[in-house]
Design a protein around this motif. Sequence first.
Motif, mmCIF file in Angstrom:
data_model
loop_
_atom_site.group_PDB
_atom_site.id
_atom_site.type_symbol
_atom_site.label_atom_id
_atom_site.label_comp_id
_atom_site.label_asym_id
_atom_site.label_seq_id
_atom_site.Cartn_x
_atom_site.Cartn_y
_atom_site.Cartn_z
ATOM 1 N N ASP A 22 85.943 26.835 49.112
ATOM 2 C CA ASP A 22 84.915 27.623 48.456
ATOM 3 C C ASP A 22 85.456 28.114 47.111
ATOM 4 O O ASP A 22 86.628 27.904 46.775
ATOM 5 C CB ASP A 22 84.512 28.809 49.333
ATOM 6 C CG ASP A 22 83.556 28.396 50.448
ATOM 7 O OD1 ASP A 22 82.876 27.363 50.289
ATOM 8 O OD2 ASP A 22 83.496 29.096 51.477
ATOM 9 N N ASP A 23 84.618 28.814 46.368
ATOM 10 C CA ASP A 23 84.990 29.204 45.005
ATOM 11 C C ASP A 23 86.195 30.128 44.948
ATOM 12 O O ASP A 23 86.896 30.176 43.930
ATOM 13 C CB ASP A 23 83.798 29.870 44.306
ATOM 14 C CG ASP A 23 82.661 28.899 44.038
ATOM 15 O OD1 ASP A 23 82.930 27.674 44.046
ATOM 16 O OD2 ASP A 23 81.518 29.352 43.836
ATOM 17 N N ASP A 24 86.451 30.888 46.013
ATOM 18 C CA ASP A 24 87.566 31.830 45.985
ATOM 19 C C ASP A 24 88.891 31.211 46.423
ATOM 20 O O ASP A 24 89.904 31.897 46.523
ATOM 21 C CB ASP A 24 87.265 33.055 46.848
ATOM 22 C CG ASP A 24 87.024 32.706 48.315
ATOM 23 O OD1 ASP A 24 87.032 31.507 48.659
ATOM 24 O OD2 ASP A 24 86.815 33.645 49.118
ATOM 25 N N GLY A 25 88.887 29.892 46.700
ATOM 26 C CA GLY A 25 90.127 29.222 47.059
ATOM 27 C C GLY A 25 90.425 29.222 48.541
ATOM 28 O O GLY A 25 91.502 28.765 48.951
ATOM 29 N N GLN B 199 91.731 30.098 57.681
ATOM 30 C CA GLN B 199 92.418 30.584 56.467
ATOM 31 C C GLN B 199 93.927 30.675 56.708
ATOM 32 O O GLN B 199 94.730 30.402 55.803
ATOM 33 C CB GLN B 199 91.852 31.935 56.040
ATOM 34 C CG GLN B 199 90.339 32.010 55.952
ATOM 35 C CD GLN B 199 89.690 30.765 55.337
ATOM 36 O OE1 GLN B 199 90.161 30.223 54.329
ATOM 37 N NE2 GLN B 199 88.601 30.303 55.954
ATOM 38 N N ARG C 296 97.612 27.667 43.937
ATOM 39 C CA ARG C 296 96.500 27.799 44.887
ATOM 40 C C ARG C 296 96.871 28.759 46.017
ATOM 41 O O ARG C 296 96.026 29.513 46.506
ATOM 42 C CB ARG C 296 96.126 26.434 45.453
ATOM 43 C CG ARG C 296 95.490 25.495 44.443
ATOM 44 C CD ARG C 296 95.011 24.200 45.119
ATOM 45 N NE ARG C 296 94.474 23.257 44.165
ATOM 46 C CZ ARG C 296 93.239 23.272 43.679
ATOM 47 N NH1 ARG C 296 92.407 24.230 44.079
ATOM 48 N NH2 ARG C 296 92.835 22.366 42.827
ATOM 49 N N ARG D 19 96.586 32.340 44.871
ATOM 50 C CA ARG D 19 95.176 32.730 44.774
ATOM 51 C C ARG D 19 94.581 32.962 46.158
ATOM 52 O O ARG D 19 93.828 33.920 46.374
ATOM 53 C CB ARG D 19 94.392 31.638 44.043
ATOM 54 C CG ARG D 19 92.946 32.032 43.773
ATOM 55 C CD ARG D 19 92.195 30.930 43.074
ATOM 56 N NE ARG D 19 90.816 31.330 42.837
ATOM 57 C CZ ARG D 19 89.785 30.505 42.821
ATOM 58 N NH1 ARG D 19 89.968 29.220 43.025
ATOM 59 N NH2 ARG D 19 88.562 30.950 42.602
ATOM 60 N N ALA D 20 94.896 32.086 47.105
ATOM 61 C CA ALA D 20 94.365 32.233 48.456
ATOM 62 C C ALA D 20 94.881 33.511 49.111
ATOM 63 O O ALA D 20 94.148 34.187 49.849
ATOM 64 C CB ALA D 20 94.733 31.010 49.288
ATOM 65 N N GLU E 106 95.568 36.270 47.646
ATOM 66 C CA GLU E 106 94.778 37.370 47.076
ATOM 67 C C GLU E 106 93.374 37.383 47.668
ATOM 68 O O GLU E 106 92.818 38.447 47.958
ATOM 69 C CB GLU E 106 94.705 37.235 45.554
ATOM 70 C CG GLU E 106 95.981 37.600 44.832
ATOM 71 C CD GLU E 106 96.378 39.054 45.077
ATOM 72 O OE1 GLU E 106 95.508 39.945 44.954
ATOM 73 O OE2 GLU E 106 97.559 39.292 45.407
ATOM 74 N N ALA E 107 92.804 36.189 47.866
ATOM 75 C CA ALA E 107 91.429 36.099 48.358
ATOM 76 C C ALA E 107 91.300 36.582 49.797
ATOM 77 O O ALA E 107 90.212 37.014 50.213
ATOM 78 C CB ALA E 107 90.931 34.657 48.238
#
Length: 703
Positions: free
Chosen positions: A396-399, A427, A456, A459-460, A462-463
């Motif tokens: 998805d857009d948030d990684g 996740q 990546r 970023r993940a 953080e998401a």
Amino acid sequence: MRSRSTLPCCITLLAFALPAQVINKPAQPNKFLEAVGRRAALLGREDGNFEAWVYPIKILRDFQLSVYIDNALEPTPLSGLAETVEVRPGHVTITHVTAAFTVRQTWVASLDKPAVEVLLDIDTSKPLKFRVSFIPEMKPMWPASFGGQSTGWNQKDGVLTFTEGMGRFRPVLGSPRFTRISEQIGHQLPDRTVMIEFEIDRSGRVPIVIAGSRSTYNEIIQDPDALVPAADTFYREFLNRTTSVQAAGLNPSYDWAKIAIEKGWACNDGVGCGLVAGWAPSGLSERPGFGWYFGGDTMMSAWAMQDYGDFAGARAALEFLLDRQRADGKVMHEWTQSSALLDWPKYPYGYYHADTTPLFLFTAARYVRQSGDRDFLQKHWAKLEQAYRFCLTMLDDDGLLSNQKGGAAAVETGALSGKVARDIYLQGVWLGGLAGFADLAGWRGNASLQSEAESRLARAREAIKPWFIQDKGIFAFAQLKDGSRYEANSGWQGFLIANGGIDRALAEKAAASLALPTLATPWGTRMFATDSPFYDPVGYNDGSVWPFVTAQTTLALFRHGQAAAGYRYIYGMAQATGLSGAGFISEYFSGDRFAEGPRAVPHQLFSSVALVHPLISGMLGLDGDAMAGRLTIHPQIPCSLGPVRFERYRVGDAWVSGAIRPAKPTSTVDIEVQGPTLKVVKQPAPCIDLQEVKPLTPGQRGQ
């Protein structure tokens, strides 16, 4: 390979032998019993009834031995005379007793041939007449099918041949002592119970062989006593070459867990050799429990194999999955043993899980790291990169990964079925898979891909932070398709907490939630806490205790400040050994009481993994890195456990043995390395104060 380690002069340890793996118990007719080889199996119960498989075909079911007593018109089933069972890794023996005679029937499977055998040791003071009865099946595993099944009886040799319309498979059942059979119909399969009789004049041994062909039968029957010592030798050598652990109350269960995993190999000429998920009698169906090849289950078994030093087995298991990787890079979820008889990829089940592909990246990296197997990395790099690329199509857009784009992960059935957009387990394996792929790319020298994966991953991580619910101290289980969140405490957080490399403060808070009594039972972690909206203690996906989820939560507990709770789970898994059948741990348990779940598979490989993996990688804290030439050991041992010893832990080509003595303020760790030099990093911790862990009673209520 040495049989035991020689420790430095300053350490005094008694040499210890591997415990004799023999279980002697009263026969319980409802308990699972088996003799499993790589190409054939007897799956049954402790009263002596079984079904027989020569992979991928079920030959017969409801096999039963009976004996005529005192000129009776009807024989007496031996199942009602079963007194005791002796279970060894290579064979099992049921003893049937009357005042006039004793019959010991031993089940054994050939290690590598499509054959199983029942050996009858008969001790009698007078002649006896026996009846063998069974229902012929001659059916391949679901969803394949045959037409034109039939049987043929060879009176001279006492051999019954089964076949199907095209004559591709011709398994047999026979014994030199068989003399008379019930009516046969030469052009079709009998539609009723088949009966075969034989008589003996005095005490002696009678072999009954079920084999994939007449030639294999002939080979086995020439020396029917050979299978038992061959199987016993194999498992003795297996135990002697794998990591051993001596810890009070855990030794036998740990060894049986290794044996249970090794029994998961299944081979046939049409598919090859891979690890199935578990074994159980199929009854009226055409699948023996989870006797198919499952991707996620195979990877979990590979973790345990690495822990106990079977690098060759772990590699073979992973390569079986790579051989069936889809063209777009997706890793298989499940594969029937009868796939050579049909076009399996056209069925919807093979690739319907989203978690298997990132989990493969995590597992492959873990394998390469501990084994140092650069050849595996070089040979399969293209497929590893392809798996990574496929994962990107699920983003998805948030990684983070989408269940809607990739398929199921934590939920297959139950109240949340069809409602999940993204779940926390998916996740967790994504973060673990990203970290693993970054390592793989780095070891291969691909700096750009390593940097991309690390970016990546950051970023993940953080998401995932907004998934944490501060006032509950948990990560939400899922984002639902209707836009809401399912905010129940769940064991599914475990993989993320243990392997996701997330913010340590959040990980420690979430790990504490895993030890709460609403989620924890003495025999493992519930999938969902008792205060969750859809909690059901026997619901398959709604509140039951799954050992494989417990394995992930146990590692999270050890790694984030909850070692006492982690040890209780290990002890719970040890006590669960044998509840379903001698030496095995069941697929899942009630969330309310110490009992198997409805229709649970009694011999489930990932359940045995739940004892091995957290014990070695969690409680002992052994972490081998052959790529860096390093061993890190961070043991967390209860003060009351006493010294813990281990031998033959592998890091690449090095073999490590040691002793851990729990103490305060700091436990002591002594290590010896044989082979290539390792940098040993010791991180001993104070021993764990632990209240007495009481033995579990079947049916005991949870907290």
